[in-house]
Design a protein around this motif. Structure first.
Motif, PDB file in Angstrom:
ATOM      1  N   UNK A 176       9.543  -1.892  -9.507  1.00 12.29           N
ATOM      2  CA  UNK A 176      10.026  -0.939  -8.508  1.00 12.29           C
ATOM      3  C   UNK A 176      10.563  -1.656  -7.274  1.00 12.29           C
ATOM      4  N   UNK A 177       9.796  -2.633  -6.765  1.00  6.27           N
ATOM      5  CA  UNK A 177      10.239  -3.261  -5.510  1.00  6.27           C
ATOM      6  C   UNK A 177      11.342  -4.286  -5.715  1.00  6.27           C
ATOM      7  N   UNK A 178      11.560  -4.743  -6.948  1.00  3.43           N
ATOM      8  CA  UNK A 178      12.678  -5.659  -7.177  1.00  3.43           C
ATOM      9  C   UNK A 178      13.962  -4.923  -7.533  1.00  3.43           C
ATOM     10  N   UNK A 204       0.825  -1.206   0.000  1.00  2.00           N
ATOM     11  CA  UNK A 204       0.000   0.000   0.000  1.00  2.00           C
ATOM     12  C   UNK A 204       0.864   1.263   0.000  1.00  2.00           C
ATOM     13  N   UNK A 205       1.962   1.245   0.737  1.00  2.00           N
ATOM     14  CA  UNK A 205       2.855   2.404   0.773  1.00  2.00           C
ATOM     15  C   UNK A 205       3.526   2.607  -0.581  1.00  2.00           C
ATOM     16  N   UNK A 206       3.984   1.531  -1.194  1.00  2.00           N
ATOM     17  CA  UNK A 206       4.601   1.647  -2.515  1.00  2.00           C
ATOM     18  C   UNK A 206       3.571   2.149  -3.522  1.00  2.00           C
ATOM     19  N   UNK A 216      14.792  -6.644  -1.055  1.00  2.00           N
ATOM     20  CA  UNK A 216      13.878  -7.594  -1.679  1.00  2.00           C
ATOM     21  C   UNK A 216      12.905  -8.170  -0.654  1.00  2.00           C
ATOM     22  N   UNK A 217      11.625  -8.093  -0.962  1.00  2.00           N
ATOM     23  CA  UNK A 217      10.568  -8.645  -0.114  1.00  2.00           C
ATOM     24  C   UNK A 217       9.912  -9.798  -0.874  1.00  2.00           C
TER      25      UNK A 217
END
Length: 85
Positions: A51-53, A34-36, A60-61
């Motif tokens: 974006x997150x990778x 949600x924040x991203x 990394x999540x």
């Protein structure tokens, strides 16, 4: 202590047109996504995954990537999510 079913997840993700959940995650992962999404409100699910990778921006999540991969596999990679916390 409460007993939960074997595949219990705190948050379940659904896509339009399906009754079964696409993915599940913990509350922390839900807040992270949600924040991203709030930082990038016009980004599609595929763009959020890129974006997150990116290791220069985030650590990394794997659980968040699995949720996004499930959405992409269901055919909703080009949709803009409506995630809030």
């Amino acid at each position: 202590m409460r007993k939960y079913p074997k595949n219990h997840k705190d948050v379940e993700y659904y896509v339009p047109g399906r009754k079964r959940r696409v993915a599940g995650s913990t509350v922390a992962t839900s807040y992270f996504l949600a924040i991203v999404h709030q930082d990038n409100p016009a980004a599609t699910i595929s763009q959020i995954r890129e974006i997150i990778t990116d290791e220069a921006k985030f650590v990394l999540a794997p659980e968040a990537v699995a949720v996004l991969d499930a959405h992409i596999k269901a055919g909703y990679g080009d949709h803009i999510p409506n995630w809030r916390y």
